[in-house]
Design a protein around this motif. Structure first.
Motif, PDB file in Angstrom:
ATOM      1  N   LEU A  32     -19.669   7.066  24.093  1.00  0.00           N
ATOM      2  CA  LEU A  32     -20.942   6.559  23.602  1.00  0.00           C
ATOM      3  C   LEU A  32     -21.875   7.754  23.422  1.00  0.00           C
ATOM      4  CD1 LEU A  32     -22.822   4.068  23.018  1.00  0.00           C
ATOM      5  CD2 LEU A  32     -23.458   4.173  25.441  1.00  0.00           C
ATOM      6  N   VAL A  33     -22.338   7.966  22.194  1.00  0.00           N
ATOM      7  CA  VAL A  33     -23.212   9.090  21.874  1.00  0.00           C
ATOM      8  C   VAL A  33     -24.616   8.557  21.620  1.00  0.00           C
ATOM      9  CG1 VAL A  33     -23.633  11.026  20.307  1.00  0.00           C
ATOM     10  CG2 VAL A  33     -21.279  10.360  20.875  1.00  0.00           C
ATOM     11  N   LEU A  34     -25.604   9.104  22.326  1.00  0.00           N
ATOM     12  CA  LEU A  34     -26.987   8.662  22.229  1.00  0.00           C
ATOM     13  C   LEU A  34     -27.812   9.770  21.575  1.00  0.00           C
ATOM     14  CD1 LEU A  34     -27.273   7.200  25.857  1.00  0.00           C
ATOM     15  CD2 LEU A  34     -26.696   5.963  23.756  1.00  0.00           C
ATOM     16  N   LEU A  35     -28.510   9.436  20.484  1.00  0.00           N
ATOM     17  CA  LEU A  35     -29.207  10.424  19.667  1.00  0.00           C
ATOM     18  C   LEU A  35     -30.706  10.137  19.649  1.00  0.00           C
ATOM     19  CD1 LEU A  35     -26.640  10.388  16.725  1.00  0.00           C
ATOM     20  CD2 LEU A  35     -26.762  12.034  18.611  1.00  0.00           C
ATOM     21  N   HIS A  36     -31.487  11.104  20.094  1.00  0.00           N
ATOM     22  CA  HIS A  36     -32.916  10.920  20.329  1.00  0.00           C
ATOM     23  C   HIS A  36     -33.759  11.070  19.064  1.00  0.00           C
ATOM     24  CE1 HIS A  36     -33.748  15.269  19.973  1.00  0.00           C
ATOM     25  NE2 HIS A  36     -32.632  15.470  20.667  1.00  0.00           N
ATOM     26  N   GLN A  37     -35.009  10.649  19.161  1.00  0.00           N
ATOM     27  CA  GLN A  37     -35.962  10.810  18.073  1.00  0.00           C
ATOM     28  C   GLN A  37     -36.584  12.204  18.127  1.00  0.00           C
ATOM     29  OE1 GLN A  37     -39.864   8.681  18.242  1.00  0.00           O
ATOM     30  NE2 GLN A  37     -39.249   8.029  20.285  1.00  0.00           N
ATOM     31  N   THR A  38     -37.297  12.556  17.084  1.00  0.00           N
ATOM     32  CA  THR A  38     -38.021  13.822  17.035  1.00  0.00           C
ATOM     33  C   THR A  38     -39.441  13.613  17.544  1.00  0.00           C
ATOM     34  OG1 THR A  38     -38.820  15.566  15.547  1.00  0.00           O
ATOM     35  CG2 THR A  38     -38.630  13.380  14.620  1.00  0.00           C
ATOM     36  N   PRO A  39     -40.009  14.575  18.281  1.00  0.00           N
ATOM     37  CA  PRO A  39     -39.470  15.865  18.724  1.00  0.00           C
ATOM     38  C   PRO A  39     -38.993  15.822  20.168  1.00  0.00           C
ATOM     39  CG  PRO A  39     -41.836  15.903  19.005  1.00  0.00           C
ATOM     40  CD  PRO A  39     -41.467  14.504  18.562  1.00  0.00           C
ATOM     41  N   ARG A  40     -38.211  14.807  20.504  1.00  0.00           N
ATOM     42  CA  ARG A  40     -37.795  14.601  21.880  1.00  0.00           C
ATOM     43  C   ARG A  40     -36.551  15.409  22.230  1.00  0.00           C
ATOM     44  NH1 ARG A  40     -39.395  10.813  24.965  1.00  0.00           N
ATOM     45  NH2 ARG A  40     -38.761  12.440  26.420  1.00  0.00           N
ATOM     46  N   SER A  41     -35.877  14.999  23.292  1.00  0.00           N
ATOM     47  CA  SER A  41     -34.697  15.678  23.806  1.00  0.00           C
ATOM     48  C   SER A  41     -33.776  14.615  24.412  1.00  0.00           C
ATOM     49  CB  SER A  41     -35.103  16.700  24.869  1.00  0.00           C
ATOM     50  OG  SER A  41     -35.740  16.043  25.969  1.00  0.00           O
TER      51      SER A  41
END
Length: 269
Positions: A32-41
């Protein structure tokens, strides 16, 4: 995080050095790959990941964010390629993807670029960037950056602005956001990448299971949530009633439950 301590590490990929947090590498289950919003981490998904068991979880700092190297090219396409390169380095042949805002567009591009590697797609508050949306965003005022002031009032202004997009007082969430904003020389670079994307060019490329997650109190994304649904005839929709611009942090339990229910109902694992 999946019952195991999260493991932060640096990984050298074809797209540069990336910082990634993983857990469950020894679990005999899907990735499971979790991809954050900008400009987060990666930290944006810290609480969600802690509520999900049975997966190998991979949460990267996307290129140019957190502790990952900035890419030469500031585009959604380059970011998606970087995540695929990361998965190659980690020897992950295919994975379930979850992306929020900017991260949702990255997941959208990954699914279009390499549909055979995407087991399922969860798009949270993900915009559909067509000609009309590109024009609407043209010349828009910076969203994350506020010029520094000698008295430090820019920090209070940034705090107040973010509070306008949250459903309830969440000092810890706001503090984590401001930390990530202040770590960037250009915290709106991701917004520029989003504004230049062409979602319409990727229509019909991903035939697999899709969940479009909408946050009812996300003033930036919710008014246009129907557009991303229309892009996937096979998509299901889940509306987070208390969701806002930071749903993975402000309502992590409901966010995680929506992912797990979706997988249980329609995804062959």
């Amino acid at each position: 995080m999946s019952g195991a301590a999260p493991e932060p590490m640096y990984v050298q990929t074809r797209s540069g050095r990336m910082h990634v947090v993983t857990s469950g590498a020894d679990i005999d289950g899907p990735c499971l790959v979790l991809l954050h919003q900008t400009p987060r981490s990666w930290d944006e998904f810290r609480d969600v990941a802690g509520l999900i068991d049975g997966y190998r979880i991979v949460i990267p700092d996307l290129p140019g964010y957190g502790a990952s190297e900035a890419p030469a090219e500031n585009t959604i396409e380059a970011t998606a390629t970087a995540v695929l390169d990361l998965l190659d380095t980690l020897r992950v042949p295919c994975a379930h993807l979850v992306g929020h805002h900017f991260g949702g567009l990255v997941a959208y591009q990954m699914a279009a670029e390499a549909p055979d590697r995407v087991l399922s797609l969860v798009l949270s508050s993900t915009p559909f960037i067509d000609a009309e949306e590109r024009e609407r965003r043209r010349g828009a005022a910076p969203f994350n950056a506020i010029p520094a002031r000698a008295d430090g009032d820019h920090l209070a202004a940034l705090w107040r602005r973010r509070a306008e997009y949250l459903t309830q007082s969440a000092p810890d969430v706001q503090a984590r956001y401001i930390r990530d904003v202040l770590s960037h020389s250009d915290p709106d670079r991701g917004t520029a990448a989003v504004s230049a994307y062409r979602s319409e060019d990727r229509l019909g490329r991903y035939p697999g299971p899709v969940l479009c997650m909408a946050s009812a109190r996300d003033k930036r994304a919710f008014p246009r949530h129907g557009q991303i649904m229309a892009a996937f005839p096979q998509a299901r929709e889940h509306v987070l009633g208390d969701g806002d611009i930071s749903s993975p942090e402000t309502c992590p339990a409901e966010f995680a439950r929506a992912i797990l229910d979706f997988h249980a109902q329609v995804v062959l694992r």
